[in-house]
Write a protein that holds these residues in place. Structure first.
Motif, PDB file in Angstrom:
ATOM      1  N   LYS A 122      40.692  52.060  53.839  1.00  0.00           N
ATOM      2  CA  LYS A 122      40.312  51.096  52.800  1.00  0.00           C
ATOM      3  C   LYS A 122      40.037  51.789  51.482  1.00  0.00           C
ATOM      4  N   ILE A 123      40.465  51.158  50.404  1.00  0.00           N
ATOM      5  CA  ILE A 123      40.193  51.701  49.084  1.00  0.00           C
ATOM      6  C   ILE A 123      39.532  50.583  48.276  1.00  0.00           C
TER       7      ILE A 123
ATOM      8  N   ILE B 296      50.489  55.938  43.364  1.00  0.00           N
ATOM      9  CA  ILE B 296      49.626  55.037  44.144  1.00  0.00           C
ATOM     10  C   ILE B 296      49.260  53.793  43.329  1.00  0.00           C
ATOM     11  N   LEU B 297      49.127  53.946  41.996  1.00  0.00           N
ATOM     12  CA  LEU B 297      48.804  52.789  41.147  1.00  0.00           C
ATOM     13  C   LEU B 297      50.043  51.950  40.831  1.00  0.00           C
ATOM     14  N   GLY B 298      51.203  52.482  41.170  1.00  0.00           N
ATOM     15  CA  GLY B 298      52.436  51.753  40.875  1.00  0.00           C
ATOM     16  C   GLY B 298      52.831  51.833  39.411  1.00  0.00           C
TER      17      GLY B 298
ATOM     18  N   GLU C 108      47.149  37.921  44.380  1.00  0.00           N
ATOM     19  CA  GLU C 108      46.012  38.628  43.774  1.00  0.00           C
ATOM     20  C   GLU C 108      45.866  38.132  42.344  1.00  0.00           C
TER      21      GLU C 108
ATOM     22  N   PHE D 166      48.824  48.153  41.750  1.00  0.00           N
ATOM     23  CA  PHE D 166      48.370  48.830  42.972  1.00  0.00           C
ATOM     24  C   PHE D 166      48.510  47.894  44.175  1.00  0.00           C
ATOM     25  N   THR D 167      48.032  46.658  44.027  1.00  0.00           N
ATOM     26  CA  THR D 167      48.081  45.728  45.163  1.00  0.00           C
ATOM     27  C   THR D 167      49.529  45.386  45.521  1.00  0.00           C
TER      28      THR D 167
ATOM     29  N   ASN E 226      51.010  48.632  47.263  1.00  0.00           N
ATOM     30  CA  ASN E 226      50.392  48.990  48.534  1.00  0.00           C
ATOM     31  C   ASN E 226      50.268  47.826  49.501  1.00  0.00           C
TER      32      ASN E 226
ATOM     33  N   LYS F  21      48.073  45.746  50.098  1.00  0.00           N
ATOM     34  CA  LYS F  21      46.872  45.908  50.913  1.00  0.00           C
ATOM     35  C   LYS F  21      45.925  44.719  50.802  1.00  0.00           C
ATOM     36  N   LYS F  22      46.396  43.635  50.229  1.00  0.00           N
ATOM     37  CA  LYS F  22      45.517  42.496  50.005  1.00  0.00           C
ATOM     38  C   LYS F  22      44.824  42.029  51.288  1.00  0.00           C
TER      39      LYS F  22
ATOM     40  N   GLU G  47      42.841  43.602  52.948  1.00  0.00           N
ATOM     41  CA  GLU G  47      42.443  44.760  53.735  1.00  0.00           C
ATOM     42  C   GLU G  47      41.421  45.586  52.972  1.00  0.00           C
ATOM     43  N   ARG G  48      41.460  45.423  51.632  1.00  0.00           N
ATOM     44  CA  ARG G  48      40.584  46.233  50.811  1.00  0.00           C
ATOM     45  C   ARG G  48      39.132  45.785  50.922  1.00  0.00           C
ATOM     46  N   LYS G  49      38.283  46.713  50.623  1.00  0.00           N
ATOM     47  CA  LYS G  49      36.852  46.457  50.654  1.00  0.00           C
ATOM     48  C   LYS G  49      36.443  45.962  49.270  1.00  0.00           C
TER      49      LYS G  49
ATOM     50  N   THR H  10      33.929  45.528  46.361  1.00  0.00           N
ATOM     51  CA  THR H  10      32.654  46.151  45.984  1.00  0.00           C
ATOM     52  C   THR H  10      31.994  45.389  44.878  1.00  0.00           C
TER      53      THR H  10
END
Lengths: 216, 216
Positions: free
Chosen positions: A5-6, A77-79, A188, B203-204, B207, B209-210, B212-214, B216
Motif C-alpha cells: 500500500k502507498i 511510478i507517478l506516470g 478517481e 499515479f492511480t 498503478n 491501485k484504486k 487498495e491504497r490507504k 491518510t
C-alpha cells in the motif's frame, strides 16, 4: 516494485522528491543522501528512506541515491515518464488560467481540448485550442482519446458534466468546483480547493503551532 | 482543547469535515454519527473519531455529534470563525482568477489589496480592487493590516517578493509559483502546485491501485 500500500501523502511526497531531484540534476549533482534530500524537503531522513524503499533496495550506503536514476524511477511510478491527453471543461476564470498553466505541460499533461457551454465562448481560441460545445462532450472526449479530465465549471453544473465524463469511460478527474461530486468506485476524483490551503495557514496563525506540528 | 500534535493531514481533514457539516446543516441535520461522517468523507469511523477527539470529549454515544456545535468548533480551530486581511501579489492568469475565487471570501479570506510590477496593470481595477505597485509593497501591507499573502508571481520573481513580504512581518504565505521558496522558520509557506494533483491521478491510472491504497 514491491506490491504494497502507498498512501496519499507518500504519492504527494514523491511529487516533491521528483521536483527536488530535477533541481539537483540541473545543479549537476550525481548522488544525494537521504539526509540531504530530507533537509531540502523539511522531512526526516527516516521518512525519505521509508518512502524510497517503495522502489526496493536502492541507493548505496555512504554514497546515497543516484539522482538521475531515482528521478527516472519516480517519474515512472507517478506516470509522468509519458504524456497524457487532457480535456479541460469550463473556460471561466480558473479554466482560462489553467490553459496557460505551464506546470501541466512540463509534467506531460497536454490539454488537447477545451469545452464550455457558453455560446459566446464556443469557437473562441485559447492558446491555440478551440473551445468546443459541451453538448458534444462525450463524442469529442472519445475522438481525442482523452485520459484525464480537468473540471473548472460552476458548482451547479459540475455533477451533470461529471456524469457525462464518467459515462464515456474517463477514470481520472481533477475537479476545481467547490463541491463534492459523486462518481463510481472505479473513478478517481480529486477536488482542488485553494481555500483549504489558506485554512491550513489560518490554523497555524491561530494556533501558533509552527515547528511543533508533525509533518506527514 | 488538549495540547497535542496535529498533523498536516488532520488539518486538511478538518477542512473537509467543516464543509460536510456545512452541507448537513443546510440539510437540517441536527446530529451526525462518526460512521455517517466517515461514509461521506470516504474515511473510516475510527479515523473520524480520532480526529474529532482533538476537541476533547465530544458527541454522545448513540446520538453522534451535534452538527452546528461541531462546525463551530472546527471553524474556531481552523481560524475561519473570523475574517482575515489578505493581499494578492501578481495579477497574471492565476492571480486574476483568484481575485474572483468565491471560496476565499466564503471562508473569511478577504482580498484587500492587489499588487503587480507591470506598469500596464498598476492602477487597473479587479472586482473593485485597484492594483498597486509592488514597489510600495511593504508600506501597503502594513497600512492595510495584511495578515496573509497569496503569491501568484512568476517563479523568477517569487523569492525577491517573498523576502519583502517576510521583512514586514507576514507569517503566512500561499505560493502559486512553481518554486521552493526560502523563508525563516517562523513563517509558514504553502506551495500550491496544481500539477501535483494530476500526478496523483496519473499515479492511480498507471498503478491501477484504486481501492487498495490507504487513505491518510
Amino acid at each position: 516494485m514491491r506490491e504494497r500500500k502507498i498512501s496519499e501523502s507518500t504519492i504527494h511526497r514523491l511529487s516533491h522528491y521528483y521536483r527536488a531531484l530535477n533541481t539537483l540534476e540541473k545543479e549537476h549533482f550525481e548522488t544525494i543522501s537521504s539526509k540531504e534530500l530530507a533537509k531540502r524537503e523539511k522531512l526526516t531522513p527516516a521518512q525519505v528512506r521509508k518512502d524510497l524503499s517503495f522502489f526496493g533496495s536502492f541507493g548505496t550506503r555512504g554514497l546515497g541515491y543516484p539522482v538521475k536514476e531515482l528521478k527516472g524511477r519516480i517519474a515512472k511510478i507517478l506516470g509522468i515518464d509519458r504524456t497524457w491527453n487532457v480535456a479541460l471543461i469550463g473556460v471561466g476564470n480558473i479554466g482560462s488560467a489553467l490553459v496557460s498553466y505551464k506546470e501541466f505541460q512540463r509534467q506531460g499533461f497536454n490539454i488537447k481540448v477545451l469545452f464550455d457551454s457558453d455560446q459566446r465562448k464556443i469557437g473562441s481560441n485559447h492558446k491555440g485550442i478551440t473551445v468546443l460545445d459541451t453538448d458534444h462532450l462525450e463524442e469529442e472526449l472519445q475522438k481525442n482519446k482523452i485520459e484525464l479530465v480537468v473540471l473548472a465549471v460552476p458548482a451547479s453544473a459540475a455533477q451533470n458534466i461529471v456524469d457525462h465524463v464518467v459515462h464515456c469511460g474517463i477514470k481520472a478527474i481533477l475537479n476545481f468546483a467547490p463541491i463534492k461530486l459523486k462518481v463510481p468506485d472505479d473513478v478517481e476524483i480529486r477536488t482542488e480547493n485553494m481555500a483549504m490551503e489558506l485554512e491550513y495557514l489560518s490554523f497555524t496563525l491561530v494556533n501558533n503551532k509552527k515547528g511543533e506540528r508533525k509533518k506527514t
